[in-house]
Design an enzyme around this catalytic site. Sequence first.
Site, PDB file in Angstrom:
ATOM      1  N   GLY A 149       0.915  -1.292  -0.027  1.00  0.00           N
ATOM      2  CA  GLY A 149      -0.086  -0.168  -0.120  1.00  0.00           C
ATOM      3  C   GLY A 149       0.809   1.305   0.017  1.00  0.00           C
ATOM      4  O   GLY A 149       0.228   2.279   0.315  1.00  0.00           O
ATOM      5  N   TYR A 175      -2.852  -3.424 -12.378  1.00  0.00           N
ATOM      6  CA  TYR A 175      -2.702  -3.822 -13.708  1.00  0.00           C
ATOM      7  C   TYR A 175      -3.695  -3.172 -14.692  1.00  0.00           C
ATOM      8  O   TYR A 175      -3.421  -2.592 -15.596  1.00  0.00           O
ATOM      9  CB  TYR A 175      -2.714  -5.201 -13.961  1.00  0.00           C
ATOM     10  CG  TYR A 175      -1.870  -6.150 -13.204  1.00  0.00           C
ATOM     11  CD1 TYR A 175      -0.450  -5.428 -12.916  1.00  0.00           C
ATOM     12  CD2 TYR A 175      -2.079  -7.270 -12.382  1.00  0.00           C
ATOM     13  CE1 TYR A 175       0.531  -5.879 -12.158  1.00  0.00           C
ATOM     14  CE2 TYR A 175      -1.233  -7.958 -11.725  1.00  0.00           C
ATOM     15  CZ  TYR A 175       0.198  -7.533 -11.345  1.00  0.00           C
ATOM     16  OH  TYR A 175       1.112  -8.190 -11.003  1.00  0.00           O
TER      17      TYR A 175
END
Length: 157
Positions: free
Chosen positions: A93, A131
């Site tokens: 994160g 992605y």
Amino acid sequence: MKPLIRFAKKQDMPQVLELIRELAVFENEPDAVEVTVAELEEQGFGTTPLFKCFVAEIDKTIVGMALVYFRFSTWKGKTVHLEDLVVKNAYRGKGIGTLLYNNVLRYANEHGVRRAEWIVLDWNKNAIAMYEKSGAVFQKNWWLVEMSKEHLETFTE
């Protein structure tokens, strides 16, 4: 602190193996890792290296890695396969995975490949989002097929 992204060195392989094991736990396959440090050292740094590995390092500790290798596609020619990208749980994160991913894509582009490819588990929402954000295309009509060492031995007997 921003991590240093660099190519792995042979002496990094014990920490890389720790990350591989952490990934296996994350993917609910804690007992699946069979590779050893010696194999990683030989296969990555021997006379004919089979892979390149990027590492993310903070304060001399490797907190993430991305392992890649070249493949040949009968349709596309030279391609890069991203085998695994993992960041230690405590560092997720913070953009480290994105930095590693971006380095993999730059590496692929610098080597003139016609395709970079990888596999992602359908429940790994954070990776999928990263992605998708980059413009990667998901090939949903293709199935991953594999055969274990035991099945290979049985089949070839």
